[in-house]
Every structure is written in C-alpha cells, then in structure tokens.
Design a protein around this motif. Structure first.
Motif, PDB file in Angstrom:
ATOM      1  N   THR A   1      -2.838   2.929  -6.614  1.00  0.00           N
ATOM      2  CA  THR A   1      -2.331   3.781  -5.538  1.00  0.00           C
ATOM      3  C   THR A   1      -0.813   3.684  -5.501  1.00  0.00           C
ATOM      4  O   THR A   1      -0.235   2.651  -5.850  1.00  0.00           O
ATOM      5  CB  THR A   1      -2.911   3.377  -4.174  1.00  0.00           C
ATOM      6  OG1 THR A   1      -2.643   1.977  -3.931  1.00  0.00           O
ATOM      7  CG2 THR A   1      -4.416   3.600  -4.131  1.00  0.00           C
ATOM      8  N   ASP A   2      -0.169   4.768  -5.039  1.00  0.00           N
ATOM      9  CA  ASP A   2       1.294   4.797  -5.014  1.00  0.00           C
ATOM     10  C   ASP A   2       1.811   5.411  -3.712  1.00  0.00           C
ATOM     11  O   ASP A   2       2.387   6.501  -3.709  1.00  0.00           O
ATOM     12  CB  ASP A   2       1.820   5.583  -6.223  1.00  0.00           C
ATOM     13  CG  ASP A   2       3.336   5.475  -6.359  1.00  0.00           C
ATOM     14  OD1 ASP A   2       3.877   4.384  -6.091  1.00  0.00           O
ATOM     15  OD2 ASP A   2       3.973   6.483  -6.733  1.00  0.00           O
ATOM     16  N   PRO A   3       1.626   4.706  -2.596  1.00  0.00           N
ATOM     17  CA  PRO A   3       2.236   5.155  -1.337  1.00  0.00           C
ATOM     18  C   PRO A   3       3.701   4.736  -1.310  1.00  0.00           C
ATOM     19  O   PRO A   3       4.240   4.298  -2.326  1.00  0.00           O
ATOM     20  CB  PRO A   3       1.413   4.412  -0.278  1.00  0.00           C
ATOM     21  CG  PRO A   3       1.066   3.119  -0.966  1.00  0.00           C
ATOM     22  CD  PRO A   3       0.867   3.464  -2.423  1.00  0.00           C
ATOM     23  N   GLY A   4       4.335   4.817  -0.151  1.00  0.00           N
ATOM     24  CA  GLY A   4       5.751   4.495  -0.068  1.00  0.00           C
ATOM     25  C   GLY A   4       6.073   3.268   0.748  1.00  0.00           C
ATOM     26  O   GLY A   4       7.208   3.131   1.214  1.00  0.00           O
ATOM     27  N   TYR A   5       5.139   2.336   0.905  1.00  0.00           N
ATOM     28  CA  TYR A   5       5.385   1.207   1.797  1.00  0.00           C
ATOM     29  C   TYR A   5       6.460   0.254   1.280  1.00  0.00           C
ATOM     30  O   TYR A   5       7.038  -0.502   2.057  1.00  0.00           O
ATOM     31  CB  TYR A   5       4.084   0.451   2.058  1.00  0.00           C
ATOM     32  CG  TYR A   5       3.078   1.274   2.814  1.00  0.00           C
ATOM     33  CD1 TYR A   5       3.333   1.674   4.120  1.00  0.00           C
ATOM     34  CD2 TYR A   5       1.901   1.698   2.207  1.00  0.00           C
ATOM     35  CE1 TYR A   5       2.428   2.461   4.813  1.00  0.00           C
ATOM     36  CE2 TYR A   5       0.985   2.488   2.891  1.00  0.00           C
ATOM     37  CZ  TYR A   5       1.252   2.868   4.192  1.00  0.00           C
ATOM     38  OH  TYR A   5       0.362   3.661   4.862  1.00  0.00           O
ATOM     39  N   GLY A   6       6.743   0.286  -0.018  1.00  0.00           N
ATOM     40  CA  GLY A   6       7.779  -0.573  -0.552  1.00  0.00           C
ATOM     41  C   GLY A   6       9.139   0.090  -0.645  1.00  0.00           C
ATOM     42  O   GLY A   6      10.075  -0.503  -1.194  1.00  0.00           O
ATOM     43  N   THR A   7       9.252   1.299  -0.094  1.00  0.00           N
ATOM     44  CA  THR A   7      10.541   1.998  -0.162  1.00  0.00           C
ATOM     45  C   THR A   7      11.398   1.654   1.045  1.00  0.00           C
ATOM     46  O   THR A   7      11.902   2.529   1.754  1.00  0.00           O
ATOM     47  CB  THR A   7      10.326   3.525  -0.262  1.00  0.00           C
ATOM     48  OG1 THR A   7       9.603   3.965   0.893  1.00  0.00           O
ATOM     49  CG2 THR A   7       9.551   3.888  -1.502  1.00  0.00           C
ATOM     50  N   ASN A   8      11.556   0.364   1.288  1.00  0.00           N
ATOM     51  CA  ASN A   8      12.381  -0.111   2.398  1.00  0.00           C
ATOM     52  C   ASN A   8      13.022  -1.435   2.013  1.00  0.00           C
ATOM     53  O   ASN A   8      12.743  -1.992   0.948  1.00  0.00           O
ATOM     54  CB  ASN A   8      11.548  -0.235   3.690  1.00  0.00           C
ATOM     55  CG  ASN A   8      10.375  -1.186   3.530  1.00  0.00           C
ATOM     56  OD1 ASN A   8      10.407  -2.111   2.725  1.00  0.00           O
ATOM     57  ND2 ASN A   8       9.329  -0.967   4.317  1.00  0.00           N
ATOM     58  N   LEU A   9      13.872  -1.953   2.862  1.00  0.00           N
ATOM     59  CA  LEU A   9      14.582  -3.184   2.551  1.00  0.00           C
ATOM     60  C   LEU A   9      13.663  -4.390   2.455  1.00  0.00           C
ATOM     61  O   LEU A   9      13.869  -5.278   1.630  1.00  0.00           O
ATOM     62  CB  LEU A   9      15.655  -3.450   3.621  1.00  0.00           C
ATOM     63  CG  LEU A   9      16.928  -2.614   3.537  1.00  0.00           C
ATOM     64  CD1 LEU A   9      17.769  -2.818   4.791  1.00  0.00           C
ATOM     65  CD2 LEU A   9      17.727  -2.968   2.290  1.00  0.00           C
ATOM     66  N   ALA A  10      12.636  -4.449   3.295  1.00  0.00           N
ATOM     67  CA  ALA A  10      11.808  -5.649   3.380  1.00  0.00           C
ATOM     68  C   ALA A  10      10.887  -5.814   2.186  1.00  0.00           C
ATOM     69  O   ALA A  10      10.703  -6.923   1.681  1.00  0.00           O
ATOM     70  CB  ALA A  10      10.987  -5.622   4.672  1.00  0.00           C
ATOM     71  N   GLU A  11      10.293  -4.721   1.712  1.00  0.00           N
ATOM     72  CA  GLU A  11       9.228  -4.844   0.725  1.00  0.00           C
ATOM     73  C   GLU A  11       9.591  -4.331  -0.662  1.00  0.00           C
ATOM     74  O   GLU A  11       8.751  -4.353  -1.559  1.00  0.00           O
ATOM     75  CB  GLU A  11       7.979  -4.114   1.225  1.00  0.00           C
ATOM     76  CG  GLU A  11       7.432  -4.693   2.505  1.00  0.00           C
ATOM     77  CD  GLU A  11       6.153  -4.010   2.950  1.00  0.00           C
ATOM     78  OE1 GLU A  11       5.299  -3.711   2.097  1.00  0.00           O
ATOM     79  OE2 GLU A  11       6.003  -3.765   4.159  1.00  0.00           O
TER      80      GLU A  11
ATOM     81  N   ASN B   1       6.778   5.640  -6.311  1.00  0.00           N
ATOM     82  CA  ASN B   1       7.153   5.196  -4.963  1.00  0.00           C
ATOM     83  C   ASN B   1       7.170   3.673  -4.890  1.00  0.00           C
ATOM     84  O   ASN B   1       8.213   3.042  -4.957  1.00  0.00           O
ATOM     85  CB  ASN B   1       6.187   5.769  -3.928  1.00  0.00           C
ATOM     86  CG  ASN B   1       6.349   7.256  -3.752  1.00  0.00           C
ATOM     87  OD1 ASN B   1       7.444   7.786  -3.893  1.00  0.00           O
ATOM     88  ND2 ASN B   1       5.262   7.941  -3.450  1.00  0.00           N
ATOM     89  N   SER B   2       6.012   3.083  -4.716  1.00  0.00           N
ATOM     90  CA  SER B   2       5.860   1.624  -4.705  1.00  0.00           C
ATOM     91  C   SER B   2       4.388   1.334  -4.945  1.00  0.00           C
ATOM     92  O   SER B   2       3.602   1.245  -3.997  1.00  0.00           O
ATOM     93  CB  SER B   2       6.326   1.022  -3.375  1.00  0.00           C
ATOM     94  OG  SER B   2       5.625   1.569  -2.284  1.00  0.00           O
ATOM     95  N   PRO B   3       3.978   1.222  -6.209  1.00  0.00           N
ATOM     96  CA  PRO B   3       2.567   0.946  -6.510  1.00  0.00           C
ATOM     97  C   PRO B   3       2.037  -0.182  -5.634  1.00  0.00           C
ATOM     98  O   PRO B   3       2.675  -1.227  -5.504  1.00  0.00           O
ATOM     99  CB  PRO B   3       2.588   0.585  -7.990  1.00  0.00           C
ATOM    100  CG  PRO B   3       3.728   1.391  -8.531  1.00  0.00           C
ATOM    101  CD  PRO B   3       4.771   1.349  -7.439  1.00  0.00           C
ATOM    102  N   ASN B   4       0.862   0.047  -5.048  1.00  0.00           N
ATOM    103  CA  ASN B   4       0.383  -0.833  -3.977  1.00  0.00           C
ATOM    104  C   ASN B   4      -0.805  -1.686  -4.379  1.00  0.00           C
ATOM    105  O   ASN B   4      -0.787  -2.896  -4.224  1.00  0.00           O
ATOM    106  CB  ASN B   4       0.043   0.017  -2.751  1.00  0.00           C
ATOM    107  CG  ASN B   4      -0.319  -0.789  -1.535  1.00  0.00           C
ATOM    108  OD1 ASN B   4      -1.421  -1.287  -1.414  1.00  0.00           O
ATOM    109  ND2 ASN B   4       0.637  -0.917  -0.620  1.00  0.00           N
ATOM    110  N   ASP B   5      -1.862  -1.063  -4.863  1.00  0.00           N
ATOM    111  CA  ASP B   5      -3.062  -1.804  -5.251  1.00  0.00           C
ATOM    112  C   ASP B   5      -3.562  -1.250  -6.574  1.00  0.00           C
ATOM    113  O   ASP B   5      -3.356  -0.067  -6.889  1.00  0.00           O
ATOM    114  CB  ASP B   5      -4.140  -1.697  -4.168  1.00  0.00           C
ATOM    115  CG  ASP B   5      -5.063  -2.909  -4.145  1.00  0.00           C
ATOM    116  OD1 ASP B   5      -4.963  -3.745  -5.063  1.00  0.00           O
ATOM    117  OD2 ASP B   5      -5.884  -3.023  -3.218  1.00  0.00           O
ATOM    118  N   VAL B   6      -4.279  -2.078  -7.341  1.00  0.00           N
ATOM    119  CA  VAL B   6      -4.611  -1.713  -8.717  1.00  0.00           C
ATOM    120  C   VAL B   6      -5.964  -2.312  -9.098  1.00  0.00           C
ATOM    121  O   VAL B   6      -6.294  -3.428  -8.680  1.00  0.00           O
ATOM    122  CB  VAL B   6      -3.502  -2.197  -9.679  1.00  0.00           C
ATOM    123  CG1 VAL B   6      -3.293  -3.706  -9.588  1.00  0.00           C
ATOM    124  CG2 VAL B   6      -3.768  -1.762 -11.111  1.00  0.00           C
ATOM    125  N   VAL B   7      -6.757  -1.545  -9.857  1.00  0.00           N
ATOM    126  CA  VAL B   7      -8.070  -1.998 -10.315  1.00  0.00           C
ATOM    127  C   VAL B   7      -8.305  -1.536 -11.751  1.00  0.00           C
ATOM    128  O   VAL B   7      -7.867  -0.453 -12.135  1.00  0.00           O
ATOM    129  CB  VAL B   7      -9.215  -1.494  -9.407  1.00  0.00           C
ATOM    130  CG1 VAL B   7      -9.190  -2.175  -8.058  1.00  0.00           C
ATOM    131  CG2 VAL B   7      -9.161   0.023  -9.257  1.00  0.00           C
TER     132      VAL B   7
END
Length: 406
Positions: free
Chosen positions: A201-211, A185-191
């Motif tokens: 984590t892999d939510p979908g917050y980057g699956t848009n034009l802005a991010e 989707n859009s890997p978000n944070d990593v440790v």
C-alpha cells in the motif's frame, strides 16, 4: 490485594475434575496461594484488574501476578475460545519505543523485526532472551516489513519513499520507488504472494516531518515551501520521492513491473493488507485522511477477489463499528483458518485487537491500553500474537497458528 477468583472461577472446584478445570483453578490459586482461596470464595465476585478497571491494570515490572483467564481477552462468540489459550495472559514485553509498526517474524532466525517509525530504528526481538536490540541503527523511517517465501526481508522505507529487499548476500535491491514517472508517497505495509510478486500500500502517512519527510516546496504537504523538507539525512544522497501523488495499492511482478491494482478512486488511504490463506482474497484497510489530503478513507476493511494478479468484486468486509463507535483499523493478519485479526485504535476500553471470522463476524477482542497499529503471529510454532501499540510491544500466546509463507 485483589482476589484471583470471580464467582464463575470458584465454581470450577465444584465441577468434574477435568484437566482444564484443574489447571485453570491452579493458575488462579497460584496468585495468592491456596490459603486465600477460601477467603476469596466467601467474599463473593471480585473482578481482577483490567484495562478499564480502577485502578487500571499495571504492566511490565509493576504488573504483579497474572489473573487467568485474562480479563482483557473478551469472547463475543463461542468460536473465539478455540483460537485462544486459557492459561496465557497478555504481557507487555517492551515500552521504550516511539511509534512501533511493521512486526514480521523470521522463521529461520527465530526473531521478530519491527519498526520504530518516528525514531527511524529497525528493532529485533530475540525469542530466546526476550531482548529488544537494534537491527539497523537507521531504518530510514521504515514502516511495514515482511519476509518472502525464501526468507528475504522486504521493507517499506518512508524516508526514501520506496520498497527494498535485503538479499541473502547482504545487499539491498530497490523493488519500487517510482510510478508513472513520479515518486511514491510512503509505502506502508507489504505482503508476498507465492507467484513471486510483492503487494504493498502507498498512502501518504510518511509525507511529514515525524514519519519520513514532507514534500518539496509546492507539494501537498509543503504548499508554501516553508518547511526545510530535505534536511535530516544530508549525507545519504538521493532522498526519494519529493511530491505526494494519489494513493495506490501496488503489485510488483516477479520481473519488477509495477502495477496499480487499486487507485485512489477505488480506495482512499490504503493501509494494512493481507491475503486469505488460499490467496484468493486480498483484505485492505482504509484509514483516515493523511497529510496533504482533504478527504480520507472510510475506516473500513475491504476485501477483493484475486485472480491472475488482478483484483475484482470489491466489497466491505467490516465497517469497524464497535458499540456504536467508529474504530480506526490499521494492520491486519489472518490465521490458518482464515480468521482476520485487526489492530484498531479508538476509545480506551474498545481499542486493541478485533478478531473476525471469515464471514466478517466479530467473534472476539483483545483490550490494550493503547490503540494497536500492527500485529503479527510469531514464535517457533507461530502461536504467539505480537501487537504494536504506540511505543509498546505486547504478546499473547493463542490457540491457533498465524498464516505465513512456508
């Protein structure tokens, strides 16, 4: 001009002359000079400007002198005082960003890496000069960053929907870009973990034009296909994942094997994550629904037991309710004692950073003028808290060290 003392601060001159009382008094007195101390005392209790005062606290070049202790560092439990430094004000060191995320401190380089997601820039804050400069001219909408146990930089790239690692020789290795035959989707944070694995984590917050970029036609974030999803990076070849899939929390084993340690049915919209100092617990934030979803997360911090690369015994660490308001948690970090520091968005006066002890009790807050998207500890002694809030970077020297690979 606002006087520097409240009635509680002027009482410092009546107490036994301990070093702490003297320094606190001198710090406040330095704002106006000793000639104004008597006038301030006679005028009664005068509150210094804060995030919620009228007029509101000013920042940057317009900030003026500091008031100590800082009125926006709020103690909800006596134990929080041991984690702060009484003579340190909150400072805004930069405000020219779009949406800042993913701060990560380099011990070897003595600099902070952070992402301006919507402007697709990787930035560097240099400790000695305080300057913010470009680290990479195009970050491919990078979000989360971390340094592993050997000092290599690991980056979540929203545009390519992948996790990469920058090797010591300057090359880039793709650690994860597909799961079960589908793009991420859009890997978000990593440790990182000391066993050599990497968790993200892999939510979908980057699956848009802005991010990042929307889905290809027919995907959840581009169902009618009207959005030209593949423009903006025309000359760089393969674009990465093209259709949103379920949310996951992933573990990349040292041999490169990608395993979903949490699935969407376990936790929706996973966002910030961090380990406890003994690596026996993993904290994961659940946030509101992302693009292409009808149901989102519960906006709580969850905690799981970690053993042999697996998670068990999931439970709520904090519901993130504050004064009857549901706050939205985001990035999280722990200090060396296991206290959890969480960036949070919500109404003005409540948003900023919330600090919990290892039992989940809220013990302190740091008020900011915007919600805090992510945070980390840095500085040569790791006793400075760096806080990303919208387009601004704030710092606060604290009385504890942040926990990090060593």
């Amino acid at each position: 001009m606002t006087a520097p003392f409240s009635s509680s601060n002027t009482d410092l001159f009546k107490k036994a002359p301990t070093r702490r009382n003297i320094l606190t008094g001198l710090a406040g007195a330095s704002v106006l000079g000793f000639k104004n101390v008597k006038a301030a005392s006679l005028s009664g209790s005068i509150n210094p400007p804060s995030v919620v005062s009228q007029p509101a606290r000013a920042w940057g070049a317009q900030a003026g002198p500091s008031f100590l202790p800082d009125p926006d560092v709020i103690f909800l439990d006596p134990s929080f005082k041991d984690l702060t430094y009484f003579a340190a004000p909150i400072r805004r060191v930069w405000d020219q960003g779009g949406w800042l995320e993913g701060p990560a401190w380099s011990t070897e380089g003595r600099f902070l890496i952070l992402s301006d997601v919507i402007r697709s820039r990787a930035l560097r804050y240099t400790w000695e000069t305080g300057e913010i400069t470009d680290f990479r001219p195009d970050s491919y909408a990078a979000n989360g960053n971390c340094f592993d146990f050997t000092g290599r930089l690991i980056v979540c790239e929203d545009f390519f929907r992948r996790v990469v690692r920058w090797e010591h020789d300057g090359s880039v290795k793709v650690l994860a870009d597909h799961y079960n035959g589908q793009g991420l989707n859009s890997p978000n944070d990593v440790v990182p973990h000391p066993d050599g694995s990497v968790w993200f984590t892999d939510p979908g917050y980057g699956t848009n034009l802005a991010e990042g970029h929307p889905d290809s036609p027919g995907g959840p974030t581009n169902p009618d296909g009207k959005i030209r999803w593949n423009i903006g990076r025309e000359l760089i070849g393969e674009i990465g994942g093209t259709k949103r899939q379920a949310d996951h929390v992933f573990r990349i084993a040292p041999d490169g094997t990608l395993t979903a340690v949490l699935q969407e049915k376990d936790l929706r919209d996973p966002n910030g994550l961090c380990f406890s100092p003994d690596y026996k617990k993993l904290y994961v934030v659940s946030t509101p629904k992302g693009p292409g979803q009808s149901v989102g997360g519960d906006q709580a911090i969850h905690v799981y037991d970690v053993k042999d690369g697996t998670l068990s015994n999931g439970r709520i660490f904090s519901t993130m309710q504050l004064n009857g308001v549901q706050m939205n948690p985001d990035g999280i970090r722990v200090d060396v004692f296991g206290n959890l520091w969480c960036g949070a968005s919500g109404p003005l006066g409540l948003c900023g950073v919330m600090v919990f002890n290892p039992s989940g009790k809220l013990i302190g807050r740091i008020r900011l003028p915007q919600g805090c998207s992510n945070l980390t500890f840095g500085g040569p002694k790791r006793d400075h808290l760096f806080m990303c809030a919208a387009g601004s970077l704030f710092t606060l020297q604290v009385g504890v060290q942040g926990f990090a690979p060593s």
